[in-house]
Write a protein that holds these residues in place. Structure first.
Motif, PDB file in Angstrom:
ATOM      1  N   PHE A 118       6.796  -1.694   5.854  1.00 60.17           N
ATOM      2  CA  PHE A 118       7.007  -1.971   7.300  1.00 60.17           C
ATOM      3  C   PHE A 118       5.826  -1.832   8.144  1.00 60.17           C
ATOM      4  CE2 PHE A 118      11.070  -1.289   5.231  1.00 60.17           C
ATOM      5  CZ  PHE A 118      11.758  -2.622   5.489  1.00 60.17           C
ATOM      6  N   ASN A 119       4.892  -1.218   7.472  1.00 58.85           N
ATOM      7  CA  ASN A 119       3.633  -0.967   8.186  1.00 58.85           C
ATOM      8  C   ASN A 119       2.974  -2.187   8.598  1.00 58.85           C
ATOM      9  OD1 ASN A 119       0.445  -0.470   8.318  1.00 58.85           O
ATOM     10  ND2 ASN A 119       1.548   1.305   9.049  1.00 58.85           N
ATOM     11  N   SER A 120       2.470  -2.434   9.831  1.00 61.48           N
ATOM     12  CA  SER A 120       1.782  -3.779  10.114  1.00 61.48           C
ATOM     13  C   SER A 120       0.672  -3.955   9.257  1.00 61.48           C
ATOM     14  CB  SER A 120       1.580  -3.601  11.636  1.00 61.48           C
ATOM     15  OG  SER A 120       0.526  -2.700  11.888  1.00 61.48           O
ATOM     16  N   ALA A 121       0.046  -3.145   8.590  1.00 69.01           N
ATOM     17  CA  ALA A 121      -1.126  -3.704   7.652  1.00 69.01           C
ATOM     18  C   ALA A 121      -0.545  -3.681   6.213  1.00 69.01           C
ATOM     19  CB  ALA A 121      -1.984  -2.475   8.084  1.00 69.01           C
ATOM     20  N   PHE A 122       0.529  -3.619   5.988  1.00 67.29           N
ATOM     21  CA  PHE A 122       0.936  -3.586   4.616  1.00 67.29           C
ATOM     22  C   PHE A 122       0.423  -4.599   3.767  1.00 67.29           C
ATOM     23  CE2 PHE A 122       3.895  -4.497   0.936  1.00 67.29           C
ATOM     24  CZ  PHE A 122       3.885  -3.297   0.593  1.00 67.29           C
ATOM     25  N   TYR A 123       0.319  -5.680   4.230  1.00 68.66           N
ATOM     26  CA  TYR A 123      -0.259  -6.714   3.500  1.00 68.66           C
ATOM     27  C   TYR A 123      -1.871  -6.358   3.081  1.00 68.66           C
ATOM     28  CZ  TYR A 123      -3.134 -10.606   1.889  1.00 68.66           C
ATOM     29  OH  TYR A 123      -3.894 -11.371   0.999  1.00 68.66           O
ATOM     30  N   GLU A 124      -2.771  -5.885   3.918  1.00 71.91           N
ATOM     31  CA  GLU A 124      -3.992  -5.335   3.486  1.00 71.91           C
ATOM     32  C   GLU A 124      -3.907  -4.296   2.245  1.00 71.91           C
ATOM     33  OE1 GLU A 124      -7.099  -5.261   6.105  1.00 71.91           O
ATOM     34  OE2 GLU A 124      -7.561  -3.347   5.996  1.00 71.91           O
ATOM     35  N   ASN A 143       7.856  -7.508  -2.030  1.00 78.63           N
ATOM     36  CA  ASN A 143       6.784  -6.930  -1.097  1.00 78.63           C
ATOM     37  C   ASN A 143       6.362  -5.632  -1.840  1.00 78.63           C
ATOM     38  OD1 ASN A 143       6.481  -8.765   0.722  1.00 78.63           O
ATOM     39  ND2 ASN A 143       8.063  -8.024   2.154  1.00 78.63           N
ATOM     40  N   SER A 144       7.202  -4.700  -2.115  1.00 75.58           N
ATOM     41  CA  SER A 144       6.789  -3.484  -2.312  1.00 75.58           C
ATOM     42  C   SER A 144       5.885  -3.637  -3.759  1.00 75.58           C
ATOM     43  CB  SER A 144       7.920  -2.464  -2.399  1.00 75.58           C
ATOM     44  OG  SER A 144       8.689  -2.910  -3.487  1.00 75.58           O
ATOM     45  N   ALA A 145       6.187  -4.575  -4.625  1.00 71.36           N
ATOM     46  CA  ALA A 145       5.538  -4.744  -6.080  1.00 71.36           C
ATOM     47  C   ALA A 145       4.494  -5.748  -5.759  1.00 71.36           C
ATOM     48  CB  ALA A 145       6.346  -4.912  -6.959  1.00 71.36           C
ATOM     49  N   ARG A 146       4.005  -5.950  -4.655  1.00 72.36           N
ATOM     50  CA  ARG A 146       3.225  -7.266  -4.494  1.00 72.36           C
ATOM     51  C   ARG A 146       1.790  -7.058  -5.192  1.00 72.36           C
ATOM     52  NH1 ARG A 146       2.509  -9.657   1.646  1.00 72.36           N
ATOM     53  NH2 ARG A 146       0.988 -11.103   1.157  1.00 72.36           N
ATOM     54  N   ASP A 147       1.313  -6.123  -5.044  1.00 73.83           N
ATOM     55  CA  ASP A 147      -0.048  -5.797  -5.696  1.00 73.83           C
ATOM     56  C   ASP A 147       0.111  -6.094  -7.343  1.00 73.83           C
ATOM     57  OD1 ASP A 147       1.801  -3.375  -5.496  1.00 73.83           O
ATOM     58  OD2 ASP A 147       0.009  -2.106  -6.458  1.00 73.83           O
ATOM     59  N   LEU A 148       1.463  -5.882  -7.830  1.00 72.41           N
ATOM     60  CA  LEU A 148       1.538  -6.116  -9.290  1.00 72.41           C
ATOM     61  C   LEU A 148       1.922  -7.611  -9.813  1.00 72.41           C
ATOM     62  CD1 LEU A 148       3.359  -2.676 -10.333  1.00 72.41           C
ATOM     63  CD2 LEU A 148       1.107  -3.429 -10.419  1.00 72.41           C
ATOM     64  N   THR A 174       0.568 -11.796   6.584  1.00 74.08           N
ATOM     65  CA  THR A 174       1.344 -11.772   7.913  1.00 74.08           C
ATOM     66  C   THR A 174       1.199 -10.227   8.382  1.00 74.08           C
ATOM     67  OG1 THR A 174       3.252 -11.541   6.906  1.00 74.08           O
ATOM     68  CG2 THR A 174       2.803 -13.653   7.785  1.00 74.08           C
ATOM     69  N   PHE A 175       1.404  -9.907   9.569  1.00 68.40           N
ATOM     70  CA  PHE A 175       1.669  -8.456   9.907  1.00 68.40           C
ATOM     71  C   PHE A 175       2.816  -8.657  10.974  1.00 68.40           C
ATOM     72  CE2 PHE A 175      -1.134 -10.487  12.976  1.00 68.40           C
ATOM     73  CZ  PHE A 175      -0.753  -9.862  14.345  1.00 68.40           C
ATOM     74  N   GLN A 176       3.444  -7.316  11.062  1.00 65.71           N
ATOM     75  CA  GLN A 176       4.682  -7.177  11.485  1.00 65.71           C
ATOM     76  C   GLN A 176       4.452  -6.747  13.143  1.00 65.71           C
ATOM     77  OE1 GLN A 176       7.972  -7.306  10.693  1.00 65.71           O
ATOM     78  NE2 GLN A 176       7.507  -7.752   8.433  1.00 65.71           N
ATOM     79  N   VAL A 177       4.903  -7.593  14.044  1.00 63.05           N
ATOM     80  CA  VAL A 177       4.711  -7.206  15.572  1.00 63.05           C
ATOM     81  C   VAL A 177       6.054  -6.625  15.908  1.00 63.05           C
ATOM     82  CG1 VAL A 177       4.183  -8.104  17.743  1.00 63.05           C
ATOM     83  CG2 VAL A 177       3.354  -8.995  15.637  1.00 63.05           C
ATOM     84  N   TYR A 178       5.841  -5.611  16.330  1.00 63.28           N
ATOM     85  CA  TYR A 178       7.131  -4.648  16.805  1.00 63.28           C
ATOM     86  C   TYR A 178       7.215  -5.054  18.202  1.00 63.28           C
ATOM     87  CZ  TYR A 178       6.875  -2.623  12.301  1.00 63.28           C
ATOM     88  OH  TYR A 178       7.142  -2.613  10.748  1.00 63.28           O
ATOM     89  N   GLY A 179       8.265  -5.678  18.889  1.00 63.33           N
ATOM     90  CA  GLY A 179       8.597  -5.602  20.344  1.00 63.33           C
ATOM     91  C   GLY A 179       9.780  -4.772  20.575  1.00 63.33           C
ATOM     92  N   GLU A 180      10.218  -4.787  21.870  1.00 67.49           N
ATOM     93  CA  GLU A 180      11.215  -3.508  22.315  1.00 67.49           C
ATOM     94  C   GLU A 180      12.329  -3.700  21.362  1.00 67.49           C
ATOM     95  OE1 GLU A 180      11.855  -3.970  26.218  1.00 67.49           O
ATOM     96  OE2 GLU A 180       9.650  -3.592  26.824  1.00 67.49           O
ATOM     97  N   LYS A 181      13.104  -4.850  20.972  1.00 65.59           N
ATOM     98  CA  LYS A 181      14.140  -4.885  20.312  1.00 65.59           C
ATOM     99  C   LYS A 181      13.795  -5.470  18.865  1.00 65.59           C
ATOM    100  CE  LYS A 181      17.183  -6.229  24.137  1.00 65.59           C
ATOM    101  NZ  LYS A 181      17.221  -7.271  25.021  1.00 65.59           N
TER     102      LYS A 181
END
Lengths: 315, 299, 487
Positions: C238-244, A97-102, C65-72
């Motif tokens: 762990f940020n919800s927009a990490f994929y982007e 994941n953390s190297a996903r751009d590579l 995908t994106f992470q959805v943070y719930g209460e738990k």
């Protein structure tokens, strides 16, 4: 390339490789014990102990009765066990994941599927009747991953780092497996007249490392302690041998280390030195003292890993 | 936690004073720290009253001291050690010439009303917006009734003097009752605090009366029996139309004078904290106070 | 014959009170949609549902995908979408594109002004309150000249079509607008599943976003740099927009860094690579203002880079977007957009604003409190659709609660008439049929030095719940591929 990401790529390689070896060890040991020629090798307790020994979690008190489902769960799918297969898969994916751009989309997609396969595998059926299916899938997916790594990445630094991780890990796991089976062979000797050198465990060892067919083709004889160890440690043509791994590590460190100057503190120097040492070893030297050989090789691999960390990951 | 203390000595010269300031901070950690970043905002400001400033800054582990400018334009020193440590001390020495200041040396505007008109103009409010806004440390709880209203028959300066005295009398100087997190609602309730709290209250009330006020962080020469401790001092500056920024020290009920050496100003303590740091350390940290006695040097 | 074997649009119910994007008022298919309608109409619901399912699975497998943070616990979700695209014809798009650029440029000039002379306030065009009571106004930015004079390099403009057929802007996002990666993923998914339909339409590409973004970022490089090194900074995986974030770095061909990968020395920024430090010149940041530098802003943040702001202030590194842009995407500023456009550009707004009531003004507050049931009430400083209440969907108790909140802090709220967003046929899993769902459009505008670019497509967001008007992904919204037709 970022030092942190390089570290992650290296470890991604290691975790992928590690999950494969643990999975195959479970599979081969479990199923070959079912019709093993002697009683001890057939014993369920013996097999479960061997599994725990391989992952480094051996029980001190051998009289304690191990529960098969517990042990399988612990090594396979327990997220609370640091060495479990599922945790190795998770770590592999986190590092990816953390190297996903590579890495390539194709490789990432396969790692992601790998993760979801492990995550969604039903625990209940795994411990009851899913061991074969689960472990075979793991070894097959890792083979696909290896293909994607070779086939969808530029053979540059990214590739070299992953390959270094995989080969250092492979050498480590092969050594650990040799250690575990050596230990089993020692324990199993004597019962029903089996000799140590002709132990059934050597065949299991070769199967654990997917090298049985290759070995039979080369030696055309029933494996013995000497021939097996020679093949798995020193034969450079066996893709699973320690020697082959060291050759691979050496080839890939040269991609990273482009300096033309002689530097005795570099990782490349250390890898080259270690490789030369094993290249000119013969099996009799090793056979005399397998235990200390195992310690030495694990030490050397650890040192290479540390050196890499110092030189490349720790800026 | 990092403690800092300083020592300040002055020797009197005709019309100007030469100051020597030493600032020391000391820090112990239980386990090795391999990632730490500090930023010091402790260098005296260069202005018409403070000149010929020399700076000597050292740390005990020979880490690189990087001189820079912060977001508000004040000089800072950043230290980001590259090697691991458990113990680190910082020591700064400053020398400067403080020109003799007579705080009362100005002509008050004869027409008081013009000044009150001026502060209500839009342009004025826009220009001084940062020092008129309510901030975290200068917010007076809405339920509190008006604490201090200006008497518009008197000049703005006179009102600010009265406010200075009012704050001085309202709050009892009490070290260790409040800390850097204390906000005004607590101060108003308990009526105890240190220079920082006096200053926040002064600024808040000046701003409530439409007078721009800013928080000043600096050093106070305590030789004259002023309140303060061996920490950095705080006072306020208020902007009076046609006069400019005038310093008020509500902790001592005086105008800022020769004994006040300014480092930085801001909306409140947040903009001026002498030390900001990010330290990644596990285990507990031990703090040792160290007091450095420096010689008074006669020139 | 089961429902699934019927042609796709068999169960499509048209509510005549809503503006349907594919039907005319008279009930005919609009011309631009005719061909698409014919092609899709030839398939059964089941065929479409199968394709849709496959496309979604492929998103999931690719980890889009994106992470959805719930209460738990948090879990991974794909951003729901369906394979029936939205079409915007060349004429309509022309309005949207010119309107988006106009707003971005006006906001950029506004930001320059409020961080320099503040003429627009001194001249009484907008109230001082817009900055003096904004937490997003950063005094550290005063008199700082960002490279190329650009503050909002990347802007996301949320546009809707009302029942009157006109476009309105709902909000301008100029902090860290997200969603652009989904635009491209949606297109890829649609191309894979239904490549044939593209033969019948001349559609603009959306895959050129990253190259344009990089080009424009390079125009705002610091002085004295020839070949700038650009990076994207992310708060982490762990940020919800990490994929982007990773997508953008990958397609721009630049490093994706976290705060800990960078350090500042002598007011220059470097990244830690396997070969040692490498100077960084332009940072596309996806970390919020107050987290970028713990020595200057929030002290306990580990996401940022200590000393980064000092390097920025010295002009040694470019940050995109500039810190402090948040002051201009405040919803209170939004309400002055017509005046802001007029003031700086001397133009009439190309895209309309929705009328907005300011709860900070006593007479408007009174109106809002009396009409909560027919208004949308929004907090001025929240993003992502949080804290929005839509009057006609509230119970009596909820209305009282909203009123109480407003009264406690009137400055925090604005209210708008409930705009009826246009609807678009959207495949709904639960009912196994196409249904009308409300949509909006987020456009992506990039400003560089003397250059600008609008992505010809944008993200059509769909409110998946029936009748719902909130389209944000964090509130259960989905999306659609958006085709902008060539002239």
């Amino acid at each position: 390339m970022l030092a942190r990401v390089a570290n992650n790529l290296f470890w991604m390689g290691r975790y992928i490789e590690r999950s494969e070896h643990i999975a195959r060890y479970l599979n081969v040991n479990y199923f070959s014990s079912l019709d093993a020629p002697n009683k001890l090798s057939q014993s369920r307790q013996f097999v479960l102990q061997s599994m725990l020994y391989m992952v480094g979690d051996q029980t001190e008190d051998l009289s304690v009765e191990l529960n098969e489902e517990d042990v399988l769960y612990k090594i396979g799918l327990d997220i609370d066990t640091s060495y479990s297969i599922i945790n190795n898969i998770k770590h592999a994916r986190e590092n990816a994941n953390s190297a996903r751009d590579l890495i390539s989309t194709e490789l990432y997609e396969s790692i992601n599927k790998f993760y979801h396969f492990g995550l969604n595998y039903p625990v209940g059926s795994f411990v009851k009747n899913g061991l074969y299916d689960f472990t075979v899938n793991i070894t097959e997916i890792t083979a696909v991953l290896r293909g994607k790594i070779r086939g969808t990445l530029l053979h540059n630094e990214v590739y070299a780092l992953i390959m270094m991780g995989m080969n250092i890990e492979r050498a480590t796991q092969i050594t650990r497996i040799i250690n575990a089976k050596y230990n089993d062979a020692l324990k199993a000797q004597g019962s029903y007249g089996d000799k140590f050198s002709k132990s059934f465990e050597w065949t299991t060892l070769l199967k654990c490392t997917e090298s049985y067919d290759m070995m039979r083709r080369l030696y055309k004889k029933t494996p013995t302690s000497i021939s097996t160890l020679e093949f798995l440690i020193l034969n450079p043509n066996c893709p699973r041998s320690v020697m082959n791994c060291l050759n691979q590590v050496y080839a890939h460190i040269l991609i990273l280390d482009t300096s033309k100057h002689y530097n005795k503190n570099s990782t490349a120097f250390l890898v080259g030195k270690t490789r030369s040492e094993y290249r000119y070893k013969h099996i009799e030297e090793i056979e005399d003292n397998i235990q200390s050989f195992i310690e030495n090789i694990l030490n050397s691999l650890g040192q290479i890993s540390q050196k890499m960390e110092m030189e490349y990951f720790n800026h | 936690m990092l403690e800092h203390s300083f020592n300040l000595a002055a020797c009197i010269k005709p019309m100007s004073l030469e100051y020597f300031i030493t600032y020391k901070a000391e820090n112990h950690y239980e386990s090795m720290v391999n990632d730490a970043h500090w930023q010091f905002l402790i260098i005296p400001e260069h202005n018409i009253n403070q000149e010929f400033i020399t700076v000597d800054f050292k740390n005990s582990i020979d880490a690189y001291n990087e001189h820079s400018i912060n977001g508000y334009g004040f000089k800072t020193i950043r230290v980001q050690p590259k090697s691991k440590f458990k113990h680190i001390t910082f020591e700064a020495s400053f020398k400067l010439i403080k020109n003799n200041v007579n705080p009362f040396d100005f002509e008050p505007n004869s027409d008081i009303a013009i000044d009150y008109q001026k502060v209500m103009e839009l342009d004025f409010k826009v220009d001084f917006e940062p020092f008129l806004r309510q901030t975290h440390y200068t917010s007076i709880p809405t339920e509190t009734k008006t604490l201090f209203s200006f008497d518009t028959h008197k000049s703005i300066f006179e009102n600010l003097q009265a406010l200075n005295q009012w704050v001085f009398e309202k709050i009892y100087y009490a070290p260790e009752v409040t800390d850097v997190y204390t906000t005004l609602d607590q101060i108003i309730k308990h009526r105890q605090g240190v220079c920082q709290d006096f200053t926040h209250l002064f600024c808040a009330l000046a701003r409530q009366n439409h007078i721009p006020a800013r928080y000043i962080s600096g050093y106070l020469h305590q030789g004259n029996g002023y309140f303060g401790d061996s920490q950095m001092h705080a006072w306020a500056e208020a902007y009076i139309p046609n006069l400019g920024w005038i310093g008020f020290d509500p902790t001592n009920n005086i105008l800022a004078n020769n004994s006040h050496i300014k480092v930085a100003h801001g909306k409140d303590y947040n903009d001026c904290s002498p030390l900001r740091g990010v330290v990644y350390a596990s285990g507990s940290n031990e703090t040792k106070h160290s007091v450095l006695v420096s010689h008074q040097q006669q020139q | 014959m089961g429902k699934a074997e019927h042609p796709i649009f068999s169960f499509y119910n048209k509510n005549p009170d809503l503006y349907d994007e594919i039907y005319t008022k008279g009930g005919d298919i609009k011309e631009v949609y005719q061909k698409l309608f014919d092609i899709y109409g030839g398939h059964s619901i089941k065929e479409f549902a199968d394709l849709n399912k496959k496309a979604r699975a492929s998103f999931f497998n690719q980890g889009i995908t994106f992470q959805v943070y719930g209460e738990k616990e948090s879990h991974e979700k794909i951003f729901p979408f369906d394979l029936f695209p939205r079409i915007i014809d060349a004429n309509e798009w022309d309005i949207i594109e010119r309107g988006s650029i106009q707003r971005s440029k006006a906001l950029n000039l506004f930001l320059w002004d409020v961080y320099h002379e503040k003429k627009i306030i001194k001249q009484g065009i907008v109230p001082l309150d817009l900055i003096s009571s904004s937490n997003n106004y950063l005094h550290q930015m005063m008199d700082l000249d960002p490279p190329g004079g650009i503050y909002n390099h990347i802007s996301g403009t949320d546009v809707i079509k009302h029942t009157d057929g006109k476009f309105y802007v709902l909000e301008d996002n100029i902090r860290c607008p997200s969603g652009v990666s989904y635009v491209i993923c949606n297109r890829t998914a649609l191309k894979r599943a239904l490549f044939g339909v593209f033969n019948h339409y001349q559609t603009h590409t959306v895959t050129n976003y990253a190259e344009n973004l990089l080009d424009l970022l390079e125009t705002v490089k610091p002085k004295g740099v020839d070949n700038p090194v650009c990076v994207v900074i992310t708060p982490g995986m762990f940020n919800s927009a990490f994929y982007e974030h990773s997508y953008l770095a990958k397609t721009m061909g630049v490093e994706l860094v976290e705060g800990k990968d960078l350090f500042v020395e002598n007011d220059f920024v470097y990244m830690k690579t396997i070969r040692g430090p490498l100077k960084v010149d332009v940072i596309y940041r996806r970390v919020d203002d107050l987290f970028i530098d713990p020595l200057e802003f929030k002290p306990n943040s580990s996401l940022g880079v200590p000393g980064l702001f000092a390097a920025y202030k010295k002009g040694n590194v470019t940050l995109a977007n500039a810190p402090g842009t948040g002051v201009a995407d405040d919803k209170a500023v939004y309400t002055y957009m017509p005046q802001i456009i007029k003031y700086y550009l001397d133009e009439e707004p190309i895209l309309s604003n929705v009328h907005t009531y300011h709860c900070s003004r006593p007479d408007e507050l009174k109106y809002v409190l009396e009409h909560v049931h027919e208004l949308v009430v929004k907090p001025v400083d929240e993003a992502g659709g949080y804290g929005i209440s839509i009057g006609n969907r509230l119970t009596k108790n909820e209305i009282e609660k909203v009123k109480k909140q407003i009264k406690e802090n009137p400055r925090k709220y604005v209210a708008q008439p409930i705009m009826s967003l246009s609807v678009h046929p959207t495949y709904i899993d639960e009912s196994e049929s196409f249904e009308q769902r409300h949509i909006d459009l987020r456009t992506f505008t990039v400003l560089g030095k003397d250059k600008e670019f609008v992505l010809k497509g944008g993200l059509t967001r769909v409110a998946l719940e029936k009748g719902n008007l909130v389209v944000n992904s964090s509130q259960g919204g989905g999306s659609k591929d958006t085709w902008v037709l060539k002239k």
